[in-house]
Design an enzyme around this catalytic site. Sequence first.
Site, PDB file in Angstrom:
ATOM      1  CE  LYS A 110       6.018 -67.493  34.779  1.00 61.48           C
ATOM      2  NZ  LYS A 110       6.291 -66.076  34.791  1.00 61.48           N
ATOM      3  CE  LYS A 153      12.354 -58.776  33.671  1.00 58.95           C
ATOM      4  NZ  LYS A 153      11.222 -58.249  32.981  1.00 58.95           N
ATOM      5  CE  LYS A 203       9.315 -66.418  25.810  1.00 56.68           C
ATOM      6  NZ  LYS A 203       9.093 -65.138  25.161  1.00 56.68           N
TER       7      LYS A 203
END
Length: 332
Positions: free
Chosen positions: A197, A117, A200
């Site tokens: 995968k 992240k 979003k």
Amino acid sequence: MLQEKQVVLSGIRATGKMHLGNYLGAMKNFVDLQNTEGYQCFYFVADYHTLTTNPDPDELKTNLPGIVLDYLAAGIDPEKSTLYAQSSVPELAELCLLIGMVTPIGELMRCPTFKEKARKQPDNVNHGLFTYPVLMAADILGPKADLVPVGEDQLPHVEITRFIANRFNSRYGKVFELPVALMEKAIRVPGLDGTDKMGKSEGNTIDLSDSADAVWEKLRVAVTDEQRERRSDPGRPYLCNLYALHEFVSLTDIVKAIDEECRSATIGCIDCKKKLAENITAILDPLQQRRVEIAKGPDYIRQVLHDGGQRAREIIKETVAEVRQKMGLIMY
Ligand code: SF4
């Protein structure tokens, strides 16, 4: 003697619309767990966690009830499961602070999701992002969850939670059982862009709210086996994400036929995609109808979240009181 129920816990961030990957990979499993004898399920929307990457207040206010609506439409029953917003249980923030005292920063720095992240949002590597696993540990340990259904990528968080619980128990005396990751039903739904995968943030989803036309428009341009440049080129279904989607949503006979017809080039990708679109729409239609019915009740979602939040608070408050007492904190 009555057997105590096993506590199952799972949270989802309120970052956008729910998609087919969420439904097939998680929500269906949550409904099964809810309806399994011997389990007490806690499902929450992780709005604190959402703030680490999506700080827009208006988006959060819209996304959160939308996700709850999708959960209810998928079959989560608020009478059977405790459904709540994370921030409606402020005791979780206190628990995060307290168990943070036994969490070495080295463990957090090693966490692969933090590294990923931080790489994705280099201009916003905030404290919440860094301590994300501690808050997640509080989420899990607060209601003393026994089982945590997770995908492979979240496994490190359950490991850190076990590590923190263990350290706390060793230093202050036993409060926590060690939670276990529930992996057997964790499935990964592939994305429309050829990646492994549906997500979003990857923008490769079919959303649960997509109309039949929207589903077709997305599938029409979805990535297939690159070897099938022409209609007459034999394909490799085992390398095609859309074939993997067929395996999730189509009947076994159809999947088998597509496997053979793709390899022999007797079906083209357009026809294969049309079948897939039909089968996906057949799953989405009833969900969307149920969503509309539920949304008609004024304030229903707010009431579900309020009741769930109160129930979760009662239980988590007790854990926090136990932790405070063990740590020598007195409420003066
Ligand atoms: S026919 Fe279907 S399974 Fe085969 S490559 Fe095209 S979309 Fe994929």
